[in-house]
Design a protein around this motif. Structure first.
Motif, mmCIF file in Angstrom:
data_model
loop_
_atom_site.group_PDB
_atom_site.id
_atom_site.type_symbol
_atom_site.label_atom_id
_atom_site.label_comp_id
_atom_site.label_asym_id
_atom_site.label_seq_id
_atom_site.Cartn_x
_atom_site.Cartn_y
_atom_site.Cartn_z
ATOM 1 N N ALA A 159 47.375 -73.692 -34.913
ATOM 2 C CA ALA A 159 47.678 -73.442 -33.481
ATOM 3 C C ALA A 159 46.435 -73.725 -32.569
ATOM 4 O O ALA A 159 46.704 -74.411 -31.524
ATOM 5 N N LEU A 160 45.512 -72.947 -32.898
ATOM 6 C CA LEU A 160 44.153 -73.150 -32.153
ATOM 7 C C LEU A 160 43.704 -74.544 -32.215
ATOM 8 O O LEU A 160 43.285 -74.991 -31.252
ATOM 9 N N LYS A 161 43.539 -75.247 -33.206
ATOM 10 C CA LYS A 161 43.375 -76.820 -33.397
ATOM 11 C C LYS A 161 44.182 -77.537 -32.369
ATOM 12 O O LYS A 161 43.756 -78.483 -31.735
ATOM 13 N N ARG A 162 45.417 -77.253 -32.680
ATOM 14 C CA ARG A 162 46.618 -77.901 -31.489
ATOM 15 C C ARG A 162 46.068 -77.876 -30.159
ATOM 16 O O ARG A 162 46.043 -78.737 -29.194
ATOM 17 N N TRP A 163 45.804 -76.601 -29.713
ATOM 18 C CA TRP A 163 45.684 -75.979 -28.545
ATOM 19 C C TRP A 163 44.364 -76.626 -27.871
ATOM 20 O O TRP A 163 44.260 -77.159 -26.861
ATOM 21 N N ARG A 164 43.279 -76.656 -28.862
ATOM 22 C CA ARG A 164 41.829 -77.314 -28.393
ATOM 23 C C ARG A 164 42.187 -78.754 -27.892
ATOM 24 O O ARG A 164 41.374 -79.193 -27.227
ATOM 25 N N ARG A 165 43.048 -79.391 -28.439
ATOM 26 C CA ARG A 165 43.278 -80.736 -28.199
ATOM 27 C C ARG A 165 43.644 -81.079 -26.903
ATOM 28 O O ARG A 165 43.578 -82.191 -26.197
ATOM 29 N N ALA A 166 44.471 -80.205 -26.324
ATOM 30 C CA ALA A 166 45.267 -80.301 -24.979
ATOM 31 C C ALA A 166 43.953 -80.304 -23.953
ATOM 32 O O ALA A 166 43.010 -79.452 -23.993
ATOM 33 N N ARG A 167 44.125 -81.026 -23.078
ATOM 34 C CA ARG A 167 43.093 -81.351 -22.180
ATOM 35 C C ARG A 167 42.930 -80.059 -21.194
ATOM 36 O O ARG A 167 41.735 -79.668 -20.885
ATOM 37 N N GLU A 168 43.911 -79.383 -21.029
ATOM 38 C CA GLU A 168 43.754 -78.210 -19.910
ATOM 39 C C GLU A 168 43.162 -76.943 -20.961
ATOM 40 O O GLU A 168 43.111 -75.899 -20.278
ATOM 41 N N SER A 169 43.012 -76.952 -22.136
ATOM 42 C CA SER A 169 42.391 -75.766 -23.247
ATOM 43 C C SER A 169 41.228 -75.247 -22.384
ATOM 44 O O SER A 169 40.250 -76.008 -22.222
ATOM 45 N N SER A 170 40.873 -74.008 -22.358
ATOM 46 C CA SER A 170 39.684 -73.526 -22.151
ATOM 47 C C SER A 170 39.287 -72.307 -23.020
ATOM 48 O O SER A 170 39.975 -71.161 -22.957
ATOM 49 N N PRO A 171 38.430 -72.731 -23.948
ATOM 50 C CA PRO A 171 37.944 -71.638 -24.916
ATOM 51 C C PRO A 171 37.298 -70.398 -24.152
ATOM 52 O O PRO A 171 37.754 -69.247 -24.648
ATOM 53 N N SER A 172 36.783 -70.234 -22.883
ATOM 54 C CA SER A 172 36.227 -69.152 -22.177
ATOM 55 C C SER A 172 37.640 -68.285 -21.994
ATOM 56 O O SER A 172 37.647 -67.011 -21.822
ATOM 57 N N ALA A 173 38.688 -69.047 -21.359
ATOM 58 C CA ALA A 173 39.768 -68.291 -20.852
ATOM 59 C C ALA A 173 40.375 -67.498 -22.133
ATOM 60 O O ALA A 173 41.010 -66.468 -22.047
ATOM 61 N N LEU A 174 40.535 -68.525 -23.166
ATOM 62 C CA LEU A 174 41.020 -67.599 -24.430
ATOM 63 C C LEU A 174 40.106 -66.525 -25.089
ATOM 64 O O LEU A 174 40.684 -65.483 -25.114
ATOM 65 N N LEU A 175 39.021 -66.504 -24.766
ATOM 66 C CA LEU A 175 38.126 -65.277 -25.358
ATOM 67 C C LEU A 175 38.177 -64.173 -24.262
ATOM 68 O O LEU A 175 38.145 -63.159 -24.627
ATOM 69 N N SER A 176 38.419 -64.594 -23.061
ATOM 70 C CA SER A 176 38.480 -63.615 -22.131
ATOM 71 C C SER A 176 39.749 -62.758 -22.361
ATOM 72 O O SER A 176 39.995 -61.531 -22.214
ATOM 73 N N MET A 177 40.813 -63.530 -22.665
ATOM 74 C CA MET A 177 42.173 -63.016 -22.834
ATOM 75 C C MET A 177 41.904 -62.045 -24.350
ATOM 76 O O MET A 177 42.424 -60.958 -24.496
ATOM 77 N N ALA A 178 41.397 -62.704 -25.045
ATOM 78 C CA ALA A 178 41.265 -62.002 -26.545
ATOM 79 C C ALA A 178 40.134 -60.587 -26.621
ATOM 80 O O ALA A 178 40.398 -59.902 -27.321
ATOM 81 N N ALA A 179 39.556 -60.683 -25.201
ATOM 82 C CA ALA A 179 38.761 -59.266 -25.192
ATOM 83 C C ALA A 179 39.913 -58.047 -25.148
ATOM 84 O O ALA A 179 39.231 -56.889 -25.217
ATOM 85 N N SER A 180 40.953 -58.149 -24.669
ATOM 86 C CA SER A 180 41.958 -57.132 -24.713
ATOM 87 C C SER A 180 42.602 -56.807 -25.939
ATOM 88 O O SER A 180 43.356 -55.934 -25.957
ATOM 89 N N PHE A 181 42.308 -57.677 -26.894
ATOM 90 C CA PHE A 181 42.817 -57.257 -28.329
ATOM 91 C C PHE A 181 41.706 -57.510 -29.174
ATOM 92 O O PHE A 181 41.514 -58.539 -29.964
ATOM 93 N N PRO A 182 41.065 -56.157 -29.578
ATOM 94 C CA PRO A 182 39.893 -56.227 -30.404
ATOM 95 C C PRO A 182 39.961 -56.446 -31.878
ATOM 96 O O PRO A 182 39.337 -56.933 -32.391
ATOM 97 N N LYS A 183 41.424 -56.315 -32.334
ATOM 98 C CA LYS A 183 41.562 -56.963 -33.760
ATOM 99 C C LYS A 183 41.461 -58.445 -33.974
ATOM 100 O O LYS A 183 41.117 -59.060 -35.066
ATOM 101 N N ALA A 184 41.792 -59.130 -32.795
ATOM 102 C CA ALA A 184 42.020 -60.361 -32.973
ATOM 103 C C ALA A 184 40.618 -61.169 -32.601
ATOM 104 O O ALA A 184 40.473 -62.252 -32.932
ATOM 105 N N GLN A 185 39.807 -60.587 -31.440
ATOM 106 C CA GLN A 185 38.673 -61.157 -30.927
ATOM 107 C C GLN A 185 37.825 -61.712 -31.789
ATOM 108 O O GLN A 185 37.316 -62.859 -31.599
ATOM 109 N N PRO A 186 37.292 -60.950 -32.699
ATOM 110 C CA PRO A 186 36.181 -61.503 -33.738
ATOM 111 C C PRO A 186 36.629 -62.676 -34.596
ATOM 112 O O PRO A 186 35.891 -63.614 -34.630
#
Length: 100
Positions: free
Chosen positions: A63-90
């Motif tokens: 899913a991450l690979k497919r999302w990354r291929r999308a033009r509007e994907s933003s890794p910084s936005a994903l990491l910002s959201m993941a900060a609220s989920f400490p088990k998933a973020q690393p």
């Protein structure tokens, strides 16, 4: 005559922190004045990484690979959201570092 048994789907219950319920969730109008709540692609990826022990890492990485291929994907936005989920973020950070 014997009763016919309907097929059943497996059900799994998960309990999540109520404080994270609205993160990445939007309300969308449907015809007839109804609304539906849907999670964003980023939130879905976070959830896949959170539940990778149940559903497998391959699903989360795919899913991450497919999302990354999308033009509007933003890794910084994903990491910002993941900060609220400490088990998933690393795991998300590590996967993004490998993919980028």
């Amino acid at each position: 005559m014997q009763p016919i048994e309907a097929p059943t789907a497996p059900i799994a219950w998960h309990r999540f922190d109520a404080a994270t319920y609205d993160i990445g969730r939007g309300e969308y109008r449907l015809p007839g004045g109804l609304t539906i709540g849907l999670y964003s692609a980023e939130r879905t990826i976070v959830d896949l990484f959170r539940l990778r022990h149940d559903w497998g890492s391959d699903l989360a990485i795919g899913a991450l690979k497919r999302w990354r291929r999308a033009r509007e994907s933003s890794p910084s936005a994903l990491l910002s959201m993941a900060a609220s989920f400490p088990k998933a973020q690393p795991a998300i950070r590590t996967a993004l570092e490998i993919l980028l």
